[in-house]
Design an enzyme around this catalytic site. Sequence first.
Site, PDB file in Angstrom:
ATOM      1  N   ALA A  29       0.822  -1.213   0.000  1.00 35.15           N
ATOM      2  CA  ALA A  29       0.000   0.000   0.000  1.00 35.15           C
ATOM      3  C   ALA A  29       0.852   1.258   0.000  1.00 35.15           C
ATOM      4  O   ALA A  29       1.934   1.312   0.586  1.00 35.15           O
ATOM      5  CB  ALA A  29      -0.911   0.002   1.233  1.00 35.15           C
ATOM      6  N   CYS A  30       0.323   2.289  -0.678  1.00 29.10           N
ATOM      7  CA  CYS A  30       0.919   3.626  -0.631  1.00 29.10           C
ATOM      8  C   CYS A  30      -0.226   4.636  -0.669  1.00 29.10           C
ATOM      9  O   CYS A  30      -1.382   4.279  -0.468  1.00 29.10           O
ATOM     10  CB  CYS A  30       1.888   3.832  -1.795  1.00 29.10           C
ATOM     11  SG  CYS A  30       1.101   3.931  -3.422  1.00 29.10           S
ATOM     12  N   GLY A  31       0.086   5.889  -0.948  1.00 28.08           N
ATOM     13  CA  GLY A  31      -0.948   6.910  -0.938  1.00 28.08           C
ATOM     14  C   GLY A  31      -1.880   6.857  -2.130  1.00 28.08           C
ATOM     15  O   GLY A  31      -3.099   6.904  -1.981  1.00 28.08           O
ATOM     16  N   GLY A  40      -1.384   4.549  -4.980  1.00 29.69           N
ATOM     17  CA  GLY A  40      -1.415   3.266  -5.657  1.00 29.69           C
ATOM     18  C   GLY A  40      -0.339   3.090  -6.705  1.00 29.69           C
ATOM     19  O   GLY A  40      -0.132   1.978  -7.203  1.00 29.69           O
ATOM     20  N   PHE A  92      -4.272   4.711  -0.190  1.00 25.41           N
ATOM     21  CA  PHE A  92      -5.020   5.230   0.966  1.00 25.41           C
ATOM     22  C   PHE A  92      -5.895   6.417   0.588  1.00 25.41           C
ATOM     23  O   PHE A  92      -6.863   6.724   1.288  1.00 25.41           O
ATOM     24  CB  PHE A  92      -4.056   5.647   2.078  1.00 25.41           C
ATOM     25  CG  PHE A  92      -3.358   4.495   2.747  1.00 25.41           C
ATOM     26  CD1 PHE A  92      -4.067   3.560   3.478  1.00 25.41           C
ATOM     27  CD2 PHE A  92      -1.990   4.345   2.641  1.00 25.41           C
ATOM     28  CE1 PHE A  92      -3.430   2.493   4.100  1.00 25.41           C
ATOM     29  CE2 PHE A  92      -1.335   3.288   3.260  1.00 25.41           C
ATOM     30  CZ  PHE A  92      -2.053   2.354   3.989  1.00 25.41           C
TER      31      PHE A  92
END
Length: 213
Positions: free
Chosen positions: A141-143, A145, A170
């Site tokens: 996961a990251c901010g 994608g 996220f």
Amino acid sequence: MAIQLNHLYVSTWQQFLLTSTTRRPLQISAVMSSNAKQLIQSGVVRPISAKEAAPAMKYEGFVLLDIRPDWEREKARVSGSLHVPLFVEDEDYSPITLLKKWVHFGYIGLWTGQNFTMLNPNFVRQVEQAVPDKDTKLLVACGEGLRSMMAASKLHEGGYKNLGWLAGGFNRAAEDDFPQVEGKEKPQYATIGGLSFYFLKLLLLFQGARKSS
């Protein structure tokens, strides 16, 4: 034509800042992004939405691997998640890098609060130290994608086969998608910094005022 610098796009006249030592990593990053899309489209890496993430962790045994840089994770993080950053702050202070940092701050950093970064050369090795069992189900996961797509590609090459990808990152999370969150901000706002953060706060304030009126 545009090239990618620190996850955002800058115009061609800025290319003089990119020396021969920086062009090759950019080309590799583009190839990794293409490979990551193929892995997701083929089902080798499973896309999981923010709404599906908590059930996937609770009932399917996925471990959330947060690959955001330190300053984003400090703002908001899911309790119990692992953290290995894919990008780290570039601590090179040579004249050409200082010039790049100056341009980055003027065009990107001032508005977004993002530091000038480089690929973490030890990313896969650090994940292996944290998760030595490569059969472990990892939800990367990251901010937004994008970075997590690249991370999933690198992990797949490193032997991890049970990979999930937080689709949209996220930023696509709703209020209750991740019930246990630590930090001062909500996960969907953690990537926003600099002047953009204050514009966001004003927008949320206006929206709240309109709803209450």
